[in-house]
Design a protein around this motif. Structure first.
Motif, mmCIF file in Angstrom:
data_model
loop_
_atom_site.group_PDB
_atom_site.id
_atom_site.type_symbol
_atom_site.label_atom_id
_atom_site.label_comp_id
_atom_site.label_asym_id
_atom_site.label_seq_id
_atom_site.Cartn_x
_atom_site.Cartn_y
_atom_site.Cartn_z
ATOM 1 N N UNK A 1 -64.745 -71.047 -68.703
ATOM 2 C CA UNK A 1 -65.886 -71.576 -69.466
ATOM 3 C C UNK A 1 -66.853 -70.417 -69.669
ATOM 4 N N UNK A 2 -66.755 -69.760 -70.800
ATOM 5 C CA UNK A 2 -67.598 -68.585 -71.021
ATOM 6 C C UNK A 2 -68.820 -68.934 -71.861
ATOM 7 N N UNK A 3 -69.867 -68.165 -71.638
ATOM 8 C CA UNK A 3 -71.101 -68.377 -72.403
ATOM 9 C C UNK A 3 -70.894 -68.056 -73.875
ATOM 10 N N UNK A 4 -71.608 -68.768 -74.725
ATOM 11 C CA UNK A 4 -71.629 -68.459 -76.157
ATOM 12 C C UNK A 4 -72.816 -67.524 -76.399
ATOM 13 N N UNK A 5 -72.501 -66.250 -76.583
ATOM 14 C CA UNK A 5 -73.561 -65.252 -76.727
ATOM 15 C C UNK A 5 -74.277 -65.358 -78.069
ATOM 16 N N UNK A 6 -73.735 -66.123 -79.008
ATOM 17 C CA UNK A 6 -74.395 -66.239 -80.308
ATOM 18 C C UNK A 6 -75.697 -67.021 -80.188
ATOM 19 N N UNK A 7 -75.770 -67.846 -79.154
ATOM 20 C CA UNK A 7 -77.016 -68.584 -78.908
ATOM 21 C C UNK A 7 -77.983 -67.641 -78.188
ATOM 22 N N UNK B 1 -73.215 -56.692 -77.123
ATOM 23 C CA UNK B 1 -73.269 -58.070 -76.615
ATOM 24 C C UNK B 1 -74.582 -58.723 -77.065
ATOM 25 N N UNK B 2 -75.689 -57.982 -76.986
ATOM 26 C CA UNK B 2 -76.985 -58.514 -77.434
ATOM 27 C C UNK B 2 -76.985 -58.771 -78.942
ATOM 28 N N UNK B 3 -76.274 -57.920 -79.688
ATOM 29 C CA UNK B 3 -76.323 -58.032 -81.151
ATOM 30 C C UNK B 3 -75.642 -59.307 -81.655
ATOM 31 N N UNK B 4 -74.701 -59.857 -80.866
ATOM 32 C CA UNK B 4 -74.055 -61.106 -81.289
ATOM 33 C C UNK B 4 -75.103 -62.215 -81.426
ATOM 34 N N UNK B 5 -76.043 -62.232 -80.501
ATOM 35 C CA UNK B 5 -77.076 -63.277 -80.522
ATOM 36 C C UNK B 5 -77.965 -63.121 -81.746
ATOM 37 N N UNK C 1 -78.512 -55.938 -65.672
ATOM 38 C CA UNK C 1 -77.517 -56.902 -65.176
ATOM 39 C C UNK C 1 -76.256 -56.884 -66.037
ATOM 40 N N UNK C 2 -76.450 -56.882 -67.361
ATOM 41 C CA UNK C 2 -75.295 -56.868 -68.267
ATOM 42 C C UNK C 2 -74.497 -55.585 -68.043
#
Ligand code: HEC
Length: 155
Positions: A87-93, A136-140, A104-105
């Motif tokens: 169950x992975x986080x949805x980074x787009x949110x 990873x941040x840019x997906x959001x 941390x990332x």
């Protein structure tokens, strides 16, 4: 002769118990070998600004090493994640990673965490791992611009 059977049973139980304990020990190993995140790791600042070039390099690596779990667009729905029932986080949110620092990332990308075994620490130079943080941040950001509404059905 009557005594042989219970003795044999006891012996079998004992050896089963030992091999069971052995297996449990092996399973524990990756978790206990995981490096611990320190407050210094959490506070670490990202020294690499997000540039088109850096993001492009990170995206290439992401395609090889991360997308199978985290999904091409960071939605957490990669094929391997489905196979492993992760169950992975949805980074787009944008709210997903809001509370996590770049440090941390970076630490998780470098060392892995739980079922994300290993990480990039021994494969990619530090600069590339910070570029991955930026990616990873840019997906959001992208997701927020394209989809202003929340996908969650409860709201
Ligand atoms: C085998 C599947 C898998 C692969 C491959 C993988 N991850 Fe993960 N990743 C996970 C799991 C599972 C977690 C959640 C760990 C936890 O919190 O226990 C995670 C967590 C993270 C996190 C912390 C934020 C969050 O959503 O929990 C980041 C950042 C991250 N991964 C980045 C990456 C990057 C970058 C790569 C490629 C270099 C990568 N991951 C490869 C499974 C994977």
């Amino acid at each position: 002769m009557r005594k042989t059977l219970p003795v044999l049973c006891a012996f079998l139980f004992a050896s089963f118990g030992i091999s069971y304990a052995g297996a449990a020990f092996l399973q524990d190993k990756p978790g206990s070998a995981e490096p611990k995140m320190t407050p210094e790791d959490v506070a670490k600042k990202n020294p690499i600004a997000a540039t088109a070039e850096g993001l492009a390099q990170a995206r290439k690596l992401y395609g090889y090493d991360c997308a199978m779990c985290h999904g091409k667009d960071g939605d957490g729905k990669g094929d391997l994640a489905a196979d492993m029932k992760l169950e992975l986080h949805d980074w787009r949110d944008p709210s997903t990673l809001e509370k996590m620092t770049d440090g941390e990332l970076f630490f998780i990308i470098s060392n892995g965490k739980g079922k994300m075994i290993g990480g990039e620490g021994d494969r990619s130079p530090e600069k590339m791992r910070w570029n991955l943080v930026n990616l990873v941040r840019s997906f959001a950001k992208k997701g927020a611009a394209e989809k202003p509404k929340s996908e969650s059905p409860q709201q």
